[in-house]
Design an enzyme around this catalytic site. Structure first.
Site, PDB file in Angstrom:
ATOM      1  N   HIS A  60       0.833  -1.159   0.154  1.00  8.73           N
ATOM      2  CA  HIS A  60      -0.018  -0.103   0.046  1.00  8.73           C
ATOM      3  C   HIS A  60       0.937   1.179   0.200  1.00  8.73           C
ATOM      4  O   HIS A  60       1.603   1.313   0.771  1.00  8.73           O
ATOM      5  CB  HIS A  60      -0.830   0.041   1.203  1.00  8.73           C
ATOM      6  N   HIS A  62       1.229   5.771  -1.086  1.00 11.17           N
ATOM      7  CA  HIS A  62       0.501   6.923  -1.411  1.00 11.17           C
ATOM      8  C   HIS A  62       1.192   7.752  -2.321  1.00 11.17           C
ATOM      9  O   HIS A  62       1.563   8.702  -2.430  1.00 11.17           O
ATOM     10  CB  HIS A  62       0.548   7.608  -0.174  1.00 11.17           C
ATOM     11  N   ASP A  85       0.797  -5.810 -20.164  1.00 12.94           N
ATOM     12  CA  ASP A  85       1.707  -6.549 -19.857  1.00 12.94           C
ATOM     13  C   ASP A  85       1.453  -6.909 -18.275  1.00 12.94           C
ATOM     14  O   ASP A  85       2.130  -7.875 -17.915  1.00 12.94           O
ATOM     15  CB  ASP A  85       3.221  -5.875 -19.917  1.00 12.94           C
ATOM     16  N   HIS A 133      -8.548   7.353  -1.163  1.00 11.64           N
ATOM     17  CA  HIS A 133      -7.504   6.749  -0.368  1.00 11.64           C
ATOM     18  C   HIS A 133      -5.899   6.665  -0.909  1.00 11.64           C
ATOM     19  O   HIS A 133      -5.233   7.327  -1.031  1.00 11.64           O
ATOM     20  CB  HIS A 133      -7.758   5.653   0.293  1.00 11.64           C
ATOM     21  N   TYR A 191       7.136 -15.026 -23.494  1.00 16.31           N
ATOM     22  CA  TYR A 191       8.002 -14.029 -23.311  1.00 16.31           C
ATOM     23  C   TYR A 191       8.985 -14.205 -22.041  1.00 16.31           C
ATOM     24  O   TYR A 191       8.821 -14.857 -21.167  1.00 16.31           O
ATOM     25  CB  TYR A 191       6.967 -12.705 -22.463  1.00 16.31           C
TER      26      TYR A 191
END
Length: 197
Positions: A60, A62, A85, A133, A191
């Site tokens: 997480h 910001h 991708d 958020h 790939y």
């Protein structure tokens, strides 16, 4: 699988944080190892892990552009092959949490709204924007989740520029998205070097 997660301690600056500061927590939230309080987002992470056994890492941030899209409540539209991708479709944005969801069990309810949004296979679109958020990204392990966080922020920058240049830009054709995603992911992926020495 140990049934435990490792999470950063709450409020400790990254500049001074050491590996031994990390907190080991059971899936039901009990501290197993560590002397510091776990992240205040612990209940969000636990809620996601409990409902998505395919996830082995959550990040997480910001990050500026990702947060801007989250604050605007906008998805990150799949405009091109860079997006394809890594993310098999648009990166969704959750609904806003309701007042009672914020005032009671905020972190748990953040996890619930993420689960409500990401569906059953979180690794096909390993990221989500939480309205007002910011971004959460996922991976089969922590390293992959970090990588997806970096890619998500770059895609958010690309989307901002694309939409600035052409506010009417169209989503990438599904056949091109399919080609780019499936050549890197799944049983027929080709790939990279694969198992070659």
């Amino acid at each position: 699988i140990s049934g435990h997660i490792v999470i950063k301690p709450s409020g400790v600056d990254y500049d001074v944080m050491k590996a031994e500061d990390m907190v080991v927590v059971s899936i039901d939230g009990k501290i197993i190892e560590g002397n510091l309080n776990p992240s205040s987002d612990l209940d969000t992470h636990l809620e996601i892990y409990r409902h998505h056994p395919e996830i082995g890492g959550i990040v997480h941030t910001h990050a500026t552009f990702s947060v801007a899209y989250a604050q605007a409540g906008k998805v990150l539209t799949a405009y091109g092959t860079t997006h394809a991708d890594y993310f098999y479709g648009d990166v969704p944005c959750t609904r806003a949490l309701k007042k009672d969801e914020v005032e009671s069990d905020y972190e748990l309810n953040t996890g619930k709204v993420i689960n409500e949004t990401i569906g059953t296979d979180a690794l096909k679109i390993p990221g989500v924007l939480v309205k007002n958020h910011g971004p959460f990204t996922f991976g089969k392990d922590a390293s992959q989740a970090v990588y997806h966080a970096v890619v998500l922020e770059e895609i958010a920058k690309m989307n901002y520029l694309t939409e600035t240049i052409d506010p009417n830009a169209k989503r990438v054709d599904q056949f091109l998205l399919d080609k780019h995603y499936h050549r890197k992911h799944g049983k027929n992926a080709y790939y990279g070097q694969g198992g070659k020495q």
